[in-house]
Every structure is written in C-alpha cells, then in structure tokens.
Motif scaffolding. Structure first.
Motif, PDB file in Angstrom:
ATOM      1  N   GLU A   1      85.934  49.683 -62.067  1.00 54.07           N
ATOM      2  CA  GLU A   1      84.009  50.149 -62.518  1.00 54.07           C
ATOM      3  C   GLU A   1      83.164  49.905 -62.838  1.00 54.07           C
ATOM      4  OE1 GLU A   1      83.929  54.554 -63.057  1.00 54.07           O
ATOM      5  OE2 GLU A   1      86.132  54.755 -62.055  1.00 54.07           O
TER       6      GLU A   1
ATOM      7  N   CYS B   1      83.289  47.472 -64.966  1.00 55.60           N
ATOM      8  CA  CYS B   1      82.990  47.898 -66.853  1.00 55.60           C
ATOM      9  C   CYS B   1      83.516  46.806 -67.681  1.00 55.60           C
ATOM     10  CB  CYS B   1      83.226  49.109 -67.662  1.00 55.60           C
ATOM     11  SG  CYS B   1      81.059  50.369 -66.829  1.00 55.60           S
TER      12      CYS B   1
ATOM     13  N   ARG C   1      76.904  52.746 -64.090  1.00 57.61           N
ATOM     14  CA  ARG C   1      77.271  53.692 -64.592  1.00 57.61           C
ATOM     15  C   ARG C   1      76.175  54.153 -64.705  1.00 57.61           C
ATOM     16  NH1 ARG C   1      83.077  53.971 -65.472  1.00 57.61           N
ATOM     17  NH2 ARG C   1      83.336  56.368 -65.929  1.00 57.61           N
TER      18      ARG C   1
END
Length: 221
Positions: free
Chosen positions: A15, A17, A55
């Motif tokens: 995602e 990261c 995020r």
C-alpha cells in the motif's frame, strides 16, 4: 506485498509503504494507541507525495504535508506546500508531532533542522524520524558541506545521491549520515530528551537491511 531488494528496510512494499514506514506506524501505535489516536493533535509530516503521506492523510485529514521544492519562490506549487526543514515557515509551538522520514541526511545543516523542529513543536510535543543511521559509531559521517558565505557545496567524500520524488532524474545529495551523537545533538538544540527505538516485526513486514531492526528516533520538546 512486494519485496524489491535484499535491503528489506527499503523494500517490502505494501500500500505504498516501505518496511521503515511501518516501523514508524508501529511506534505511533505504541505511543498513541493507533494512528487514529492522533485525532485532535496538530501533526506535520515533512513529505507529501509518498504512499506513507497518503496513508497518514487518510487517517488524519488535517495533517500538514510538505516537500522541499528547490528554488521555490511561493509557499505552494501545483498544490504541494514548500518547506525548507532548515527554515520552516510555521509559527513557534505550532505542532504536537513532527514526523520526518529519510530527510536528515539531505539537509545542509542538521543543527538548523533540529532547531527548527524543536521551535515549531509545543512543549511536550514529539519528533519521530527515520534516517540512514551509522549505528556502529558515535560521530556522524560527513559527506559534504555547504559554505554559508557563498552557498558553495564542497564534497568531503564520494558524491552520494538518494531518490527524490520531486527530482527523480537528479536525486538528492547526502550531506551526512548520523551516528549516536544525534541524540546529544537534539538535546542541545531544544529537546528535553531523545532516544532510538529498534523495531522489528516479521508479522508486519518490518525488517532492516544489514541488521534485522529498523531504528526510529523519538525526541520530546
């Protein structure tokens, strides 16, 4: 989840990261219960274009994001806020938490950057940061120095460039790699205490490079 290289610290992407991003998220969870536990806190993240920034913005819509836009004459460019970590535009005591990922090696004056972060933090506020860390020594490794009189950059070692989301073709020059002395440095520049967390988790994909842990620095104003 993708593993892009044998250096797990800079890979194991999920995602948007990296492994080191998840180390920061694990520390936030330990300190605040969850990233969502930061709701109501004034947070500044010194990046805006990464998966980590996206995020955090999902969890904290009011988080302040920025990039260093070299040569910028305005506060914003194409919707991206410009900030120089060595000369932040924010008022004193503006934030409860400041997060920086992989920036300290690129600032021309680490003293100025640490002092500015301390200045914009409220009393009791925290700084959480990651950076390439010379964990085997006390003193920092100097790679380059910028002379304040004329802005001339002098290389002290072989030129080292890291990836830069703003200038991907050019890269970002490394000025220093910090050793353990950065903890004392922070304490002399406005922080009441500073420590280094060694974080690892197979379950969460938090693994290091040469060593299995990821170091995350925490300091309190």
């Amino acid at each position: 989840m993708l593993i892009g290289s044998e250096n797990y610290r800079e890979s194991i992407t999920a995602e948007g990261c990296l492994s080191r991003h998840r180390a920061v998220l694990m520390l936030l969870e330990r300190l605040y219960g969850s990233p969502q536990g930061l709701a109501g806190e004034r947070v500044y993240l010194a990046e805006a274009l990464s998966g980590f920034a996206r995020r955090l913005q999902q969890w904290l819509p009011d988080v302040v994001l920025s990039e260093y836009l070299e040569g910028a004459t305005e506060s914003f460019s194409d919707g991206v806020r410009h900030e120089d970590l060595c000369a932040l535009s924010f008022a004193d005591a503006a934030f409860d938490l400041v997060i920086t990922n992989e920036l300290f090696e690129h600032v021309h004056s680490l003293d100025a950057a640490l002092g500015e972060i301390a200045r914009v933090l409220k009393p009791g506020g925290r700084m959480i940061c990651t950076f390439p860390f010379a964990y085997g020594q006390h003193e920092q490794i100097r790679k380059a120095v910028r002379h304040p009189d004329d802005g001339r950059v002098e290389l002290l070692a072989e030129l080292e460039l890291h990836g830069d989301p703003i200038r991907p073709q050019q890269g970002s020059m490394v000025y220093q790699v910090s050793g353990w002395s950065i903890l004392d440095q922070a304490r002399t520049l406005g922080f009441t205490w500073a420590c280094m967390h060694a974080i690892a988790s197979w379950k969460h994909g938090v693994l290091g490079g040469e060593i299995p842990v990821i170091f995350v620095m925490e300091a309190e104003r």
